[in-house]
Design a protein around this motif. Structure first.
Motif, PDB file in Angstrom:
ATOM      1  N   ALA A 179     -15.487 -37.414  12.907  1.00 46.76           N
ATOM      2  CA  ALA A 179     -14.808 -36.888  14.102  1.00 46.76           C
ATOM      3  C   ALA A 179     -15.753 -36.033  14.949  1.00 46.76           C
ATOM      4  O   ALA A 179     -15.308 -35.125  15.647  1.00 46.76           O
ATOM      5  N   ASN A 180     -17.046 -36.308  14.874  1.00 44.70           N
ATOM      6  CA  ASN A 180     -18.072 -35.599  15.647  1.00 44.70           C
ATOM      7  C   ASN A 180     -18.066 -34.094  15.399  1.00 44.70           C
ATOM      8  O   ASN A 180     -18.378 -33.305  16.291  1.00 44.70           O
ATOM      9  N   LEU A 181     -17.736 -33.687  14.177  1.00 43.05           N
ATOM     10  CA  LEU A 181     -17.705 -32.259  13.860  1.00 43.05           C
ATOM     11  C   LEU A 181     -19.093 -31.629  13.912  1.00 43.05           C
ATOM     12  O   LEU A 181     -19.259 -30.510  14.400  1.00 43.05           O
ATOM     13  N   ARG A 182     -20.097 -32.331  13.391  1.00 40.67           N
ATOM     14  CA  ARG A 182     -21.463 -31.794  13.426  1.00 40.67           C
ATOM     15  C   ARG A 182     -21.953 -31.670  14.865  1.00 40.67           C
ATOM     16  O   ARG A 182     -22.566 -30.673  15.238  1.00 40.67           O
ATOM     17  N   THR A 183     -21.645 -32.664  15.682  1.00 37.69           N
ATOM     18  CA  THR A 183     -22.040 -32.616  17.089  1.00 37.69           C
ATOM     19  C   THR A 183     -21.384 -31.429  17.784  1.00 37.69           C
ATOM     20  O   THR A 183     -22.035 -30.694  18.535  1.00 37.69           O
ATOM     21  N   LEU A 184     -20.111 -31.205  17.518  1.00 40.49           N
ATOM     22  CA  LEU A 184     -19.397 -30.069  18.091  1.00 40.49           C
ATOM     23  C   LEU A 184     -19.993 -28.749  17.610  1.00 40.49           C
ATOM     24  O   LEU A 184     -20.187 -27.818  18.405  1.00 40.49           O
ATOM     25  N   LEU A 185     -20.308 -28.690  16.336  1.00 34.38           N
ATOM     26  CA  LEU A 185     -20.856 -27.468  15.756  1.00 34.38           C
ATOM     27  C   LEU A 185     -22.185 -27.089  16.392  1.00 34.38           C
ATOM     28  O   LEU A 185     -22.414 -25.931  16.753  1.00 34.38           O
ATOM     29  N   PHE A 186     -23.078 -28.058  16.551  1.00 38.74           N
ATOM     30  CA  PHE A 186     -24.404 -27.752  17.078  1.00 38.74           C
ATOM     31  C   PHE A 186     -24.447 -27.673  18.598  1.00 38.74           C
ATOM     32  O   PHE A 186     -25.341 -27.033  19.159  1.00 38.74           O
TER      33      PHE A 186
END
Length: 82
Positions: A39-46
């Motif tokens: 769910a693009n969590l890493r993308t959102l985090l960074f």
């Protein structure tokens, strides 16, 4: 409840052991979600300037959920067997 302090200590250790297992499971599950970028969590985090806040809230929520689940399992397993 029991009046013997050794029984109470055993119960507390039993519950704390399950809670710590649940906390660890929550951290592992959250790490796996971020590592696989579900769910693009890493993308959102960074990408977010407040990514650290997202990470704290995300892991705290998972730890509370998994810790509560593990303690509930401990309560269900602590009953007397017939």
């Amino acid at each position: 409840m029991t009046k013997d302090p050794s029984d109470a200590q055993k119960l507390v250790r039993f519950m704390l052991g399950h809670m710590l297992a649940g906390l660890f499971a929550g951290l592992v599950f959250g790490g796996a979600l971020i590592a696989t970028n579900i769910a693009n969590l890493r993308t959102l985090l960074f990408a977010s300037p407040d990514g650290w806040l997202f990470a704290i809230l995300f892991f705290m929520g998972l730890c509370v959920t998994f810790g509560s689940l593990a303690m509930g399992v401990a309560i269900m397993l602590s009953g007397k067997r017939d």
